[in-house]
Write an enzyme that holds these catalytic residues in place. Sequence first.
Site, PDB file in Angstrom:
ATOM      1  N   HIS A  62     -94.223  25.772 -18.042  1.00 34.68           N
ATOM      2  CA  HIS A  62     -95.602  25.652 -17.574  1.00 34.68           C
ATOM      3  C   HIS A  62     -96.556  26.056 -18.682  1.00 34.68           C
ATOM      4  O   HIS A  62     -96.877  27.233 -18.832  1.00 34.68           O
ATOM      5  CB  HIS A  62     -95.811  26.547 -16.350  1.00 34.68           C
ATOM      6  CG  HIS A  62     -94.923  26.208 -15.199  1.00 34.68           C
ATOM      7  ND1 HIS A  62     -93.583  26.503 -15.181  1.00 34.68           N
ATOM      8  CD2 HIS A  62     -95.172  25.573 -14.023  1.00 34.68           C
ATOM      9  CE1 HIS A  62     -93.053  26.080 -14.044  1.00 34.68           C
ATOM     10  NE2 HIS A  62     -93.983  25.516 -13.328  1.00 34.68           N
ATOM     11  N   HIS A 100     -99.686  21.499 -15.617  1.00 34.76           N
ATOM     12  CA  HIS A 100     -99.224  22.674 -14.877  1.00 34.76           C
ATOM     13  C   HIS A 100     -97.765  22.990 -15.138  1.00 34.76           C
ATOM     14  O   HIS A 100     -97.450  24.069 -15.638  1.00 34.76           O
ATOM     15  CB  HIS A 100     -99.471  22.455 -13.383  1.00 34.76           C
ATOM     16  CG  HIS A 100     -99.212  23.670 -12.559  1.00 34.76           C
ATOM     17  ND1 HIS A 100     -97.947  24.180 -12.367  1.00 34.76           N
ATOM     18  CD2 HIS A 100    -100.046  24.492 -11.888  1.00 34.76           C
ATOM     19  CE1 HIS A 100     -98.030  25.257 -11.617  1.00 34.76           C
ATOM     20  NE2 HIS A 100     -99.285  25.475 -11.320  1.00 34.76           N
ATOM     21  N   GLU A 107     -95.312  43.181   7.208  1.00 33.23           N
ATOM     22  CA  GLU A 107     -93.943  43.417   6.731  1.00 33.23           C
ATOM     23  C   GLU A 107     -93.748  42.934   5.297  1.00 33.23           C
ATOM     24  O   GLU A 107     -93.070  43.583   4.489  1.00 33.23           O
ATOM     25  CB  GLU A 107     -92.935  42.708   7.648  1.00 33.23           C
ATOM     26  CG  GLU A 107     -92.928  43.196   9.083  1.00 33.23           C
ATOM     27  CD  GLU A 107     -93.968  42.495   9.956  1.00 33.23           C
ATOM     28  OE1 GLU A 107     -94.678  41.586   9.453  1.00 33.23           O
ATOM     29  OE2 GLU A 107     -94.070  42.853  11.145  1.00 33.23           O
ATOM     30  N   HIS A 143     -87.051  38.945  19.831  1.00 28.91           N
ATOM     31  CA  HIS A 143     -86.978  40.226  19.134  1.00 28.91           C
ATOM     32  C   HIS A 143     -85.540  40.682  18.871  1.00 28.91           C
ATOM     33  O   HIS A 143     -85.337  41.734  18.277  1.00 28.91           O
ATOM     34  CB  HIS A 143     -87.707  41.309  19.942  1.00 28.91           C
ATOM     35  CG  HIS A 143     -89.208  41.186  19.860  1.00 28.91           C
ATOM     36  ND1 HIS A 143     -89.874  40.041  20.225  1.00 28.91           N
ATOM     37  CD2 HIS A 143     -90.162  42.056  19.423  1.00 28.91           C
ATOM     38  CE1 HIS A 143     -91.176  40.218  20.033  1.00 28.91           C
ATOM     39  NE2 HIS A 143     -91.375  41.420  19.547  1.00 28.91           N
TER      40      HIS A 143
END
Lengths: 674, 674
Positions: A35, A270, A418, A480
């Site tokens: 890149h 890119h 999280e 869950h």
Amino acid sequence: MTPVGLRQDPALIERCINTVRALAMDAVQQADSGHPGTPMALAPLGYVLWLHHLRHNPANPAWPDRDRFVLSCGHASMLLYSLLHLTGYDLTLDDLRQFRQWGSRTPGHPEVGVTPGVETTTGPLGQGVGNAVGMAIAEAQLAALFNRPGHTIVDHYTYFVASDGDLMEGISHEACSLAGHLRLGKLIGFYDDNHITIDGATELTLSDDAAQRFAAYGWDVQRVADANDLAALDAAITAAQRERSRPSLVIVRSHIGWGSPHKQDTAEAHGAPLGAAEVRATKENLGWPSAEPFFVPADALAQWRTAGPRGAAIEAAWRERFAAYRAAHPTLAADWERRMAGELPGQWDAALPQFQSGQALATRAASGKVLNAIASRLPELIGGSADLTGSNNTEIAGAASFQAGQREGRNFHFGVREHAMGAVLNGLALHGGFVPYGGTFLVFSDYLRPALRVAALSHLRPILVFTHDSIGLGEDGPTHQPIEHLAALRAIPGMTVIRPSDATEVVEAWRAAIAHRGGPVALILTRQKVAVIDRAAYAPATGLHRGGYVLADAPGGAPTIIVMGTGSEVALILGAYERLRGEGVAVRAVSLPSLELFAQQPQDYRDAVLPPAATRRIAVEAGSPQPWYRWVGDRGAIVGLDRFGASAPYQRIYAELGLTVDAIVARARALLSG
Amino acid sequence: MTPVGLRQDPALIERCINTVRALAMDAVQQADSGHPGTPMALAPLGYVLWLHHLRHNPANPAWPDRDRFVLSCGHASMLLYSLLHLTGYDLTLDDLRQFRQWGSRTPGHPEVGVTPGVETTTGPLGQGVGNAVGMAIAEAQLAALFNRPGHTIVDHYTYFVASDGDLMEGISHEACSLAGHLRLGKLIGFYDDNHITIDGATELTLSDDAAQRFAAYGWDVQRVADANDLAALDAAITAAQRERSRPSLVIVRSHIGWGSPHKQDTAEAHGAPLGAAEVRATKENLGWPSAEPFFVPADALAQWRTAGPRGAAIEAAWRERFAAYRAAHPTLAADWERRMAGELPGQWDAALPQFQSGQALATRAASGKVLNAIASRLPELIGGSADLTGSNNTEIAGAASFQAGQREGRNFHFGVREHAMGAVLNGLALHGGFVPYGGTFLVFSDYLRPALRVAALSHLRPILVFTHDSIGLGEDGPTHQPIEHLAALRAIPGMTVIRPSDATEVVEAWRAAIAHRGGPVALILTRQKVAVIDRAAYAPATGLHRGGYVLADAPGGAPTIIVMGTGSEVALILGAYERLRGEGVAVRAVSLPSLELFAQQPQDYRDAVLPPAATRRIAVEAGSPQPWYRWVGDRGAIVGLDRFGASAPYQRIYAELGLTVDAIVARARALLSG
């Protein structure tokens, strides 16, 4: 710091900057992969930041009070490698020529531990932003704990560079929202606002007002309208440094592939080489003095290498300050050095609780007690939960919460973030001085999985406290209840998963986790109560350190059948063991809390626990059977789950899904008669 | 719509609202588990929205043009269950009494398919927000494609309710940034701004200015200062409906556990029963007429049940419109009905490309060709990539990009937002009318894993195009090379993973994916070129539909050794096959592109492919060995990877890590001599 270079020969400075552009083009071209565009765009930022602001010593990348620099857009690795080489780190031009080649120190994306001066492994977008937040937290806490009036030994900035992609990733929201809340004033980010993504113009998919977004997080935001405006970059960095009450974002309008006549401001610049012709054209366009690849003008190199003496002086001054500090505060200094070296204090595990049979408690509850016992002797143990503190039992009793006004706080309220938690733990581990831990429900380990992977790849050792580890969480139901998560975690190379069967194994699990090095450790804990195993009747829990061990044996150590399992299901295998033994079956019960630790044992130990001749084996675990085929073999059986759970009181779910002593005994009888 | 009820008897309205509060308290109390606080806080919103705005027909939850309602904070399930019962869905008071019990229709968190009227499975925070964005996209595209002047058959809102937790999750950033960019004007979200999380006050961890944040995304933002102010709620909803050029967020300041004398505005009201005494006290405080659990005042019920005739009239009017539409546009109407029924058109797979041996092309390239061939006959096939369109080969040639001004566009630029992409695909699938697909690198499947899990649990069938599937991606290095991902995906119950070995298997893989029902399908594709297998010499690729098949056999079909594998490694096993056959070894080569499909075959088929007597088996896959122990057995061997990859040209990595024909042949010889 005065930007000395900015008053120097402008042509020389331009050559310095173009050196980065040329190296990036050349390395990508030679590798035929990589890149080039972002290094070309951000070379001026690299110059101003690295030569005039970054407090680092190229001769000693391990100097502990260095500023941290995180290239979150890791695909722009040639920017970082060029800066490391040019400022004098132990990274040669030959290393750059080996970009992306087998065994080189210049892999496709930066990897910590592989390249001197690389602070963290980046490439998976957004991770670096989270790491930087963790590093800034580390600095803030160490400064609060160790600095003393007249003795400032911890005082550094954490810089990061983020791309559009980094800031589109959800983790950037979590991490930057947290950083704003925590008012991490020494965190300074650069947003490479180049208007180009791999797919094309960012306007295809992105309409965010980034300045407004970060203001909403409580960040100070500045704009630099032209990435080539050195004075503006310098002023923005200086202002960001002075803003100590909020993190800073500097939005730098840049032009990907800057200097390329045909590819600047295009997605083509890119992620692919410019092509030999365009490299040539770009060098001409830049007025570059040589067509030779990897050419570095001598005067430019000399200018870059002023980083060496400057860095050496900065570190030397710090060493003087540290010597004075050690003289004034010898105990603090020794503790700081111990922590930064990653060494544990003596007697850290001397106060671990003991649990007696007759009790029943959830392994998460036992974990909370053990954690607290360790925390009292291990000040570097810090962490928290993603808004499940009480459920994960992750609170250090009596300690403060880490907040803007409470930098010494050891309890972290990560919020329902999280993923950021995972990356912040990595940042804390990378910075040094901490044993970080973080908790959530096991099912939500999925939310932070990319950060866990980077931890494993980087040989970091965060400790994950994953509770509510099975259908045993009951009523919350299948959304869950983890099923596939143990298998999925165990599949990560370098990850150690420990699922203790009772409170006594929890003690050993924490002991193992704290002593572990080189990769993350996940502690897998129940919501529901489990009986403490009678260690007088069965083998001691210290067997956990070998991953698996014989809990209870057949007469003469010659089993005709083996029942094995982990966590709360060990109670079931012990129930089956006792039943079968009562029927005269030569049965062995094996606790296997960590398949990874067990797999690392010598063959003879593994054969002693699971004798090859004992081919009748039953593994019991309330999860995907995938990890168990290896251990039960062709004649064995697995009592696991290959379906999602259900919402009900947990005893009912266990019974309905066939995880019972009766079912195990029935499977055993079938195997024995087979 | 006129808020008729708001001009009615205020005491009656209050009873209606308190009915929801009482039911939520009672159900959680009875289950001794659950989340009462949010239903109590948001009961007024439920009343205003469900009775006066939501265009739904409780007698027919499948009416296709209904407004969608997504409770992203699924833990507040008793709010939704109460509303469903009260407005007359097929959900009885007895169902509510069975809250969180085995086999009930009221599980702990809402599950689509289990409870009539539940639009999506929520609980893992943030997912519902992403689903809602997908549903709003679905509506926008169907409206653009099917509505005609004078015939509006697609015209509905998508509402969602989000908690602090939903909006802290990173996926909310990705999804809401995308929604703002796409100007989804018929998407209306409510932010339950209650200042309380599980850990305590949100100020522990959250300082975002949510209004500013969403303004930065291009949303219209309103505030309702008091969640009990029905007129303000009504006005905000009406204004949000009128704002058609931007998505709307209504920030509702609420009080968790509203009405509870001792637990209102505390974290205690969040995730645990109030306790019998507090339930009693709350009912008294609310002036509730009965202490009896699950009491529903007759007049309140009657008021709620006005939703029935109202909804029936709304649907009836739509059916009239649809009849007129069918008369005017019979072909369009038939196509719309076909799509909403999830039926494939005839001949959808008549134009699939054929690939000939002698060619070599990456399976991702073959996938792009197959996708385009299918897309030309399957207008409901829409999707895109998380900013890797060219790399994933996911573009439908000649089709427009889905944008604010291009609602018919079939190519989606999700941006670097893998997680939102996953949830949006789920929303498209839930809405109906689409076969959605999305692409990224396999390594980044981790970023969207929580959405994949919900897809599997919900029996949705998004198609994931995961390219760059191994160390074969080469120079990008270990940050981008999946190792554990195949094992991790295969461990998800209901997930189907297909890793085709060449272009001819890619054709069958797509055919299988389009025909598949009941769970997500992941296509795992190479970056690097692989030779097209000579199907005249080896078995046809149609064997893929059984998961695994004999590619090339030993003489007489009696192998002494089997080599098996997936994807690009099938070329290696064929190389080993030819070498061993040349040495006179009775060897069989097996292609196993989908372990899940293979595991679902009858035992006799599996035994025919992998005869139990043929115990010498070698599995070859450039990934974690974990899934293969089951298939190679005790005497088998696995040539896989239990380490991370490396940055280098891919041929070198394969050679260095021992994934070569030579290595397989050597393992075979060792097995044969063992």
